[in-house]
Design a protein around this motif. Sequence first.
Motif, mmCIF file in Angstrom:
data_model
loop_
_atom_site.group_PDB
_atom_site.id
_atom_site.type_symbol
_atom_site.label_atom_id
_atom_site.label_comp_id
_atom_site.label_asym_id
_atom_site.label_seq_id
_atom_site.Cartn_x
_atom_site.Cartn_y
_atom_site.Cartn_z
ATOM 1 N N SER A 8 -6.089 15.422 -10.040
ATOM 2 C CA SER A 8 -5.355 14.805 -8.930
ATOM 3 C C SER A 8 -6.052 15.066 -7.602
ATOM 4 C CB SER A 8 -3.930 15.352 -8.870
ATOM 5 O OG SER A 8 -3.274 15.160 -10.086
ATOM 6 N N ALA A 9 -6.531 16.295 -7.394
ATOM 7 C CA ALA A 9 -7.226 16.632 -6.146
ATOM 8 C C ALA A 9 -8.510 15.823 -6.005
ATOM 9 C CB ALA A 9 -7.527 18.126 -6.099
ATOM 10 N N VAL A 10 -9.249 15.662 -7.103
ATOM 11 C CA VAL A 10 -10.480 14.861 -7.052
ATOM 12 C C VAL A 10 -10.147 13.412 -6.737
ATOM 13 C CG1 VAL A 10 -12.373 13.960 -8.463
ATOM 14 C CG2 VAL A 10 -11.807 16.385 -8.539
ATOM 15 N N VAL A 58 1.379 9.053 -6.280
ATOM 16 C CA VAL A 58 1.706 10.455 -6.017
ATOM 17 C C VAL A 58 2.888 10.894 -6.888
ATOM 18 C CG1 VAL A 58 2.610 12.035 -4.268
ATOM 19 C CG2 VAL A 58 0.720 10.522 -3.708
ATOM 20 N N GLY A 59 3.876 10.026 -7.048
ATOM 21 C CA GLY A 59 5.011 10.337 -7.922
ATOM 22 C C GLY A 59 4.592 10.530 -9.370
ATOM 23 N N GLU A 98 0.833 -1.212 0.000
ATOM 24 C CA GLU A 98 0.000 0.000 0.000
ATOM 25 C C GLU A 98 0.862 1.253 0.000
ATOM 26 O OE1 GLU A 98 -3.672 1.983 -0.036
ATOM 27 O OE2 GLU A 98 -3.249 -0.130 -0.292
ATOM 28 N N ILE A 99 1.936 1.243 0.784
ATOM 29 C CA ILE A 99 2.841 2.397 0.831
ATOM 30 C C ILE A 99 3.522 2.592 -0.518
ATOM 31 C CG2 ILE A 99 4.998 3.243 1.846
ATOM 32 C CD1 ILE A 99 4.036 1.940 4.494
ATOM 33 N N ILE A 100 3.968 1.502 -1.125
ATOM 34 C CA ILE A 100 4.618 1.588 -2.441
ATOM 35 C C ILE A 100 3.641 2.106 -3.481
ATOM 36 C CG2 ILE A 100 5.599 0.201 -4.309
ATOM 37 C CD1 ILE A 100 6.863 -1.561 -2.095
ATOM 38 N N LEU A 101 2.413 1.583 -3.494
ATOM 39 C CA LEU A 101 1.421 2.023 -4.481
ATOM 40 C C LEU A 101 1.097 3.505 -4.314
ATOM 41 C CD1 LEU A 101 -0.576 1.312 -6.773
ATOM 42 C CD2 LEU A 101 -2.259 0.879 -4.988
#
Length: 152
Positions: A71-73, A48-49, A40-43
């Motif tokens: 992105s905000a939505v 985000v990247g 989950e952290i990697i995804l």
Amino acid sequence: MSYKYGFVRRGLMGTVALKISEIFDLDRFSAIKGVQLAGEIILCTMIVGLICYFINSCKDETKQNIIMLISAVFLQLGGFGFYLYDWGEPDIYMVSLVIVSVLLIMSDKCVFLVIPLSCLCEMVHEGYVMMFFPVVFALLFFRMSREENKAK
């Protein structure tokens, strides 16, 4: 499932969880939860990247605003946290590897790594060939046609 008894489909993540439980002397449930949380952290980091990459690559202010709005939505509607059930759904690792492949192809750097990444994706989930490989293949095909046009 793991590769403990031979090559089985979707066995890579089970093998990783089994090895973690053996190395750190954990019960299998704790190892599975650890693999799930790491995935989950990697995804989340990869998504985000990718969003940041698209925002930074836009030169036009209007396009950049549209991408930031999308992105905000996405972030507001709970784009993350939908895999934290059913022992983490190994797809989170596959999607993360696909994002890495897409970024490598788009940046024209280390494209040779797409092949081993695709092999890893296939080991994570046998449906990779039908779900995500067409995206990777289309990007590679587009990159190849663009390079061919430059040569002329």
